[in-house]
Design an enzyme around this catalytic site. Structure first.
Site, PDB file in Angstrom:
ATOM      1  N   GLY A  27      13.002  14.491  -6.182  1.00 55.43           N
ATOM      2  CA  GLY A  27      12.458  13.085  -5.988  1.00 55.43           C
ATOM      3  C   GLY A  27      12.244  12.184  -7.118  1.00 55.43           C
TER       4      GLY A  27
ATOM      5  N   GLU B 200      16.434   7.956  -6.886  1.00 54.09           N
ATOM      6  CA  GLU B 200      16.485   7.416  -5.574  1.00 54.09           C
ATOM      7  C   GLU B 200      17.709   7.968  -4.778  1.00 54.09           C
ATOM      8  OE1 GLU B 200      14.168   5.088  -4.298  1.00 54.09           O
ATOM      9  OE2 GLU B 200      13.036   5.394  -6.031  1.00 54.09           O
TER      10      GLU B 200
ATOM     11  N   LYS C 241       8.749  -5.680 -10.945  1.00 57.78           N
ATOM     12  CA  LYS C 241       9.636  -6.331 -11.945  1.00 57.78           C
ATOM     13  C   LYS C 241      10.235  -7.550 -11.382  1.00 57.78           C
ATOM     14  CE  LYS C 241      11.531  -2.145 -12.237  1.00 57.78           C
ATOM     15  NZ  LYS C 241      10.418  -1.347 -11.756  1.00 57.78           N
TER      16      LYS C 241
ATOM     17  N   GLY D  77       5.291   2.081 -17.125  1.00 59.07           N
ATOM     18  CA  GLY D  77       4.358   2.731 -16.428  1.00 59.07           C
ATOM     19  C   GLY D  77       2.940   2.633 -17.122  1.00 59.07           C
TER      20      GLY D  77
ATOM     21  N   LYS E 262      13.835  -4.364 -17.184  1.00 62.15           N
ATOM     22  CA  LYS E 262      12.418  -4.215 -18.075  1.00 62.15           C
ATOM     23  C   LYS E 262      12.784  -4.769 -19.331  1.00 62.15           C
ATOM     24  CE  LYS E 262      11.083  -0.035 -15.882  1.00 62.15           C
ATOM     25  NZ  LYS E 262      11.363   1.474 -15.597  1.00 62.15           N
TER      26      LYS E 262
ATOM     27  N   VAL F  62       6.318  -2.675 -17.090  1.00 56.03           N
ATOM     28  CA  VAL F  62       7.449  -1.971 -17.716  1.00 56.03           C
ATOM     29  C   VAL F  62       6.863  -0.964 -18.308  1.00 56.03           C
ATOM     30  CG1 VAL F  62       8.719  -2.370 -20.058  1.00 56.03           C
ATOM     31  CG2 VAL F  62       8.471  -4.336 -18.544  1.00 56.03           C
TER      32      VAL F  62
ATOM     33  N   THR G 238       4.276  -4.663  -4.274  1.00 50.06           N
ATOM     34  CA  THR G 238       5.598  -4.373  -3.264  1.00 50.06           C
ATOM     35  C   THR G 238       6.780  -4.025  -4.038  1.00 50.06           C
ATOM     36  OG1 THR G 238       6.242  -6.753  -3.211  1.00 50.06           O
ATOM     37  CG2 THR G 238       4.509  -6.112  -1.835  1.00 50.06           C
TER      38      THR G 238
ATOM     39  N   ASP H 275      17.700  -1.206 -14.021  1.00 57.98           N
ATOM     40  CA  ASP H 275      16.296  -1.147 -14.218  1.00 57.98           C
ATOM     41  C   ASP H 275      15.759  -1.111 -15.430  1.00 57.98           C
ATOM     42  OD1 ASP H 275      13.548  -0.229 -13.071  1.00 57.98           O
ATOM     43  OD2 ASP H 275      13.898   1.131 -14.416  1.00 57.98           O
TER      44      ASP H 275
ATOM     45  N   PHE I  11       0.809  -1.050   0.015  1.00 56.95           N
ATOM     46  CA  PHE I  11       0.038   0.176  -0.153  1.00 56.95           C
ATOM     47  C   PHE I  11       0.742   1.211  -0.105  1.00 56.95           C
ATOM     48  CE2 PHE I  11      -3.566   2.454   2.142  1.00 56.95           C
ATOM     49  CZ  PHE I  11      -4.486   2.461   1.044  1.00 56.95           C
TER      50      PHE I  11
END
Ligand SMILES: NC(=O)c1ccc[n+]([C@@H]2O[C@H](COP(=O)([O-])OP(=O)(O)OC[C@H]3O[C@@H](n4cnc5c(N)ncnc54)[C@H](OP(=O)(O)O)[C@@H]3O)[C@@H](O)[C@H]2O)c1
Lengths: 168, 337
Positions: B206, B209, B124, B153, B224, B151, B95, B220, B8
């Site tokens: 933001g 990371e 992923k 968004g 993908k 992948v 998660t 990343d 969440f």
């Protein structure tokens, strides 16, 4: 090398043969012929574009002389000598890893030439960046050059960035 | 349709808000009445067999609280128990991604499938680590498995290829798949500023990371690419099969030199038979992959359609809820629940 010429031919039979016979005789390999009838000149001549592969510059000059002798007017030598161009970027210690040697090793491949190079220095001790254009007379030698440059970049710890353009 | 949300965070909350806001739309246009019967995270679960009322749901999502702090929640590590025991049609696994172990998502998905629940995920990790295994488990359990949100968004590249381009064989995939690196490269080009400085700016905004390695070192994008390769090229690829170079070495001077030659530098993931690679590439300006800012783009090379490209927002809770909701509606249509 690959050459594109535009010549103006009279609109009578036998003209085209007169133009292409010397190309064949000098060992050239014709890859395309295009009549540009819609661009007929005021004197009634028809522009014809001819693309061919020929051994070298010297042979090309010989050919142009022969065409002239046959009374054929060459109006354009298409961007003079075209080839397969590939743009690459290098990042790292480009000068300290002997840029001259990098270029020489590429120029050492038959039909390959480093045709343009721009260097941008950064602060002292930091990585510099260069854009290098490699011109080759065929797809095959172009790929060979990129492969070689990849090897050199690995040896010299340079980051090589190739373009998606022209990539197979 | 009874749903369990596992996780969440940004996406779980974003999806919750979208479901509430679109309640009428979904019912009228799609005939879909989703009921969230459980929300669960690492330390707590909130179960409501009648479905959590949407007004309450939105308030909870906006509160930003962990599940255990929500009114009526149970405390404890009861994720698997909840997935297994609560009667539901679909588990949404949302998660955090771990591309090395796939956990905790991998375990959650297996538990869900084994208890005969359909699964939708944005995670992923499980896909990168165990694509084939999960695909097989879904088949043997007779459950549906969707992962559009993992992948690109909001970009529906997987479903585009699988459904609308189903008659094609995908021969090659090329994509700008990481918004953070694309943002950094774009800013470096605009400002002529060095990598370190722009990275810091991105972190402050933001956009990156605190530990930016996953993004800027290309992992990343590679993850993908592995998912796309498995799902669209039908090649059983793993992360270790990808040759990976990131963007740390890129200089603003290089970006300028490229631009002067009509090209942009992008972190590109490329896959075809025998070649899986993530590396900075020059992309001719004006080509579909030359997207700027945090946008993503994918170009598919196909045997019939030749080339199809698609561009859009690669992250963000609202944008990504488009893909999650798309999968949900697809299951609704497939299953009729
Ligand atoms: N954000 C995006 O735009 C986007 C886009 C596409 C895909 N994704 C992927 O979607 C997933 C979710 O992204 P997000 O941005 O929503 O992440 P997030 O904000 O970090 O939320 C993750 C949620 O999972 C919970 N969680 C952590 N460990 C857990 C466990 N062992 N068992 C149960 N729940 C656990 C977290 O709870 P705590 O707060 O208690 O730790 C949190 O509620 C990630 O895999 C991400 O890569 C995200």
């Amino acid at each position: 090398m690959r050459v594109k010429i535009v010549m103006e031919l009279r609109d009578v039979p036998g003209q085209l043969t007169k133009a292409i016979e010397p190309v064949a005789r000098l060992g050239g390999n014709i890859q395309g012929i295009m009549h540009q009838r819609e661009r007929k000149t005021p004197l009634g001549r028809i522009p014809v574009m001819l693309v061919f592969e020929i051994k070298d510059k010297k042979t090309l000059e010989k050919l142009l002389a022969e065409l002239k002798k046959n009374g054929i007017a060459v109006t354009q030598i298409g961007e003079s000598i075209r080839g397969v161009k590939r743009t690459t970027i290098l990042i790292g210690h480009i000068i300290h890893t002997d840029i001259r040697d990098t270029i020489d090793r590429l120029n050492g491949i038959p039909g390959v030439r480093v045709s343009d190079m721009s260097l941008a220095m950064s602060e002292l001790g930091k990585d510099s960046s260069a854009r290098m254009t490699i011109t080759a007379d065929s797809e095959g030698s172009s790929n060979l050059a990129i492969k070689k440059l990849r090897q050199i970049s690995e040896q010299k710890d340079l980051l090589l960035i190739t373009s998606l353009e022209g990539e197979e | 349709m009874r749903l369990i949300l596992v996780g969440f965070g940004n996406l779980g909350r974003g999806l919750g808000i979208t479901l509430a806001e679109k309640q009428e739309f979904l019912k009228k246009r799609q005939g879909l009445v989703p009921k969230v019967v459980a929300i669960v995270d690492e330390t707590g679960a909130l179960v409501n067999d009648d479905g959590i009322p949407s007004a309450k749901f939105v308030a909870m999502a906006r509160s930003g609280k962990k599940v255990e702090k929500l009114a009526g929640a149970k405390k404890g590590e009861i994720v698997h128990d909840t997935i297994e025991k609560v009667a539901a049609d679909v588990v949404l696994e949302l998660t955090p991604t771990n591309i090395k172990t796939g956990e905790p998502g991998l375990g959650h998905i297996k538990t869900a499938m084994k208890s005969n629940k359909h699964v939708i995920t944005s995670n992923k990790g499980p896909l990168v680590v165990a694509f084939k295994e999960l695909d097989a488990l879904a088949k043997s359990q007779g459950v549906e498995f969707r992962y559009s949100a993992s992948v690109g968004g909001a970009i529906p590249v997987i479903e585009l290829a699988r459904k609308l381009l189903a008659g094609n064989e995908v021969q090659e995939i090329k994509g700008v798949l990481n918004g953070t690196t694309n943002y950094i490269l774009t800013r470096m080009g605009e400002e002529g500023a060095p990598f370190d400085m722009v990275l810091k700016e991105a972190q402050e905004l933001g956009m990156a990371e605190k530990d930016p390695s996953l993004d800027i070192d290309g992992f990343d994008t590679a993850a993908k690419l592995v998912i796309l390769t498995n799902s669209l090229l039908a090649i059983n690829a793993k992360l270790k099969d990808v040759k990976i170079a990131g963007i740390r070495k890129i200089t603003p001077e290089a970006i300028k030199l490229a631009r002067d030659a009509g090209q942009a530098i992008k972190l590109v993931g490329a896959a075809k038979k025998g070649m899986l690679e993530v590396s900075p590439k020059m992309v001719p300006l004006g080509q579909p992959l030359a997207v700027s800012g945090s946008l993503n783009a994918v170009t598919l090379k196909l045997d019939l359609a030749r080339e199809i490209s698609i561009t859009g927002f690669g992250a963000g809770p609202k944008e990504t809820s488009s893909s999650l909701l798309g999968d949900l509606i697809d299951l609704h249509r497939t299953l009729g629940c």
